[in-house]
Design a protein around this motif. Structure first.
Motif, short mmCIF file in Angstrom:
data_model
loop_
_atom_site.label_atom_id
_atom_site.label_comp_id
_atom_site.label_asym_id
_atom_site.label_seq_id
_atom_site.Cartn_x
_atom_site.Cartn_y
_atom_site.Cartn_z
N ARG A 16 0.83 -1.20 0.00
CA ARG A 16 0.00 0.00 0.00
C ARG A 16 0.87 1.25 0.00
O ARG A 16 2.04 1.21 0.36
CB ARG A 16 -0.91 -0.01 1.22
N SER A 17 0.28 2.36 -0.41
CA SER A 17 1.00 3.63 -0.44
C SER A 17 0.08 4.72 0.07
O SER A 17 -1.13 4.54 0.19
CB SER A 17 1.49 3.94 -1.86
N ALA A 18 0.67 5.87 0.39
CA ALA A 18 -0.11 7.02 0.86
C ALA A 18 -0.40 7.94 -0.31
O ALA A 18 0.49 8.27 -1.10
CB ALA A 18 0.67 7.77 1.94
N THR A 41 -1.75 15.99 4.18
CA THR A 41 -0.38 15.84 4.66
C THR A 41 -0.34 14.76 5.73
O THR A 41 -1.37 14.31 6.21
CB THR A 41 0.16 17.16 5.27
N ILE A 42 0.87 14.37 6.13
CA ILE A 42 1.09 13.49 7.27
C ILE A 42 2.04 14.19 8.21
O ILE A 42 3.11 14.64 7.80
CB ILE A 42 1.67 12.13 6.84
N ASN A 43 1.64 14.32 9.50
CA ASN A 43 2.55 14.88 10.50
C ASN A 43 2.41 14.10 11.79
O ASN A 43 1.61 13.17 11.89
CB ASN A 43 2.29 16.38 10.71
N THR A 66 -5.20 12.32 4.20
CA THR A 66 -4.39 11.45 3.34
C THR A 66 -4.98 10.04 3.37
O THR A 66 -5.35 9.53 4.42
CB THR A 66 -2.94 11.41 3.85
N THR A 67 -5.08 9.42 2.22
CA THR A 67 -5.65 8.08 2.14
C THR A 67 -4.58 7.05 1.84
O THR A 67 -3.53 7.37 1.27
CB THR A 67 -6.74 8.01 1.05
N ILE A 68 -4.83 5.82 2.24
CA ILE A 68 -3.94 4.70 1.94
C ILE A 68 -4.53 3.94 0.77
O ILE A 68 -5.69 3.51 0.82
CB ILE A 68 -3.76 3.78 3.16
#
Length: 332
Positions: free
Chosen positions: A69-71, A78-80, A265-267
């Motif tokens: 899987r990827s983001a 975003t991812i924080n 953000t989705t996977i």
């Protein structure tokens, strides 16, 4: 040959010849795979060859496809480290030595977009791995270098940026490109983000990211080539942050626990799967060809058309990463 014998020195002449490198070739260059309603998998052949003359080096290859899987980022997500009030990562690189790497699949170029970043707002404190209208660069605030190399749109690109003092090396799909900062970085282990830059001045990333890795040391080209297609354990030498999203989260797979918050953000699940038979790696001697089977699976795919890449890594210095395109049609 020099010694403390002041009478005379001796000269030793060495003779020899270098071993020519391997030359990777393969067939076919593309696959057209058609699944009827009752088919779950299809097997086809792939031939990998070493067209170098006898006496050259063996070809070592690795065949793979994005199977985890990827983001997925939409330009605002975003991812924080949302669980930390200061968003500060544990045990991140400080000073002037680090490596940051990721598989990057841009779906749009939107000016200067940040891929991975951390650090403070003052000169030399930050790391921003960015893509500027396709071109890859590294920003250190007051130090900024663009390598002129492009991350291809709608395709997976492996990007690794190695900082060793003022020396900066970009590895794009394993190929090195060299540059230098004008002043020594003094990185600050604060404000970590994936897909944006905490202090502004960059747009958010559009596309997919996978296998995001942060090291507190300068990796060699051999290490990058050896690990770019492998899933890590999380305890590798110098690895301080590792996110591969395979468990559906942005959790850090190292002991540091730098777990990210996905927000919007989705996977994403990969487009397709393949299974090499008997193995994904092998050796081909000069002038010879090795044929393996590749099993394509439609598990989890919707009806209609899909396009995926198969990647062929090798030690051919002129072709470290080659792409075999796969077009899949699934009947309803």
């Amino acid at each position: 040959f020099h010694s403390n014998d002041h009478v005379s020195d001796s000269t030793v002449c060495l003779q020899g010849a270098g071993i020519p490198p391997p030359i990777e070739c393969h067939s076919p260059n593309t696959y057209n795979v058609h699944f009827t309603i009752c088919q779950d998998s299809i097997i086809d052949n792939l031939s990998v060859c070493n067209s170098a003359l006898a006496g050259a080096s063996n070809l070592y290859y690795s065949l793979w496809s994005p199977y985890g899987r990827s983001a997925s980022f939409n330009g605002s997500s975003t991812i924080n480290l949302g669980g930390s009030a200061t968003n500060n990562p544990v045990n991140f690189p400080s000073g002037s030595v680090m490596t940051v790497s990721a598989w990057v699949y841009p779906t749009a170029y939107s000016g200067n977009s940040a891929v991975v970043s951390w650090g403070g707002p003052s000169c030399y404190q930050s790391v921003v791995l960015y893509i500027s209208n396709g071109t890859i660069g590294l920003d250190n605030v007051c130090n900024n270098i663009s390598f002129g190399q492009v991350a291809t749109l709608n395709q997976w690109n492996h990007i690794a940026m190695v900082m060793n003092g003022t020396s900066i090396t970009l590895y794009l799909n394993g190929h090195p490109y060299y540059g230098a900062f004008g002043a020594l970085p003094t990185l600050s282990p604060t404000n970590f983000n994936i897909g944006t830059y905490f202090h502004g001045g960059y747009s958010n990333f559009n596309g997919k990211l996978d296998e995001v890795r942060i090291y507190n040391r300068a990796l060699s080209q051999a290490e990058i080539l050896a690990n770019m297609t492998n899933i890590l354990k999380g305890n590798e030498n110098g690895l301080q942050g590792y996110w591969n999203f395979d468990n559906g989260t942005a959790n850090d797979l190292t002991a540091n626990g730098n777990n990210g918050t996905l927000g919007t953000t989705t996977i994403t699940i990969p487009n397709a799967q393949f299974i090499p038979i008997p193995a994904a790696t092998g050796t081909v001697t000069p002038t010879n060809t090795y044929t393996l089977q590749v099993k394509f699976k439609k598990d989890g795919l919707s009806y209609g058309a899909h396009t995926i890449p198969l990647y062929l890594n090798s030690n051919d210095p002129s072709d470290l990463l080659d792409t075999v395109s796969v077009s899949m049609i699934i009947d309803s």
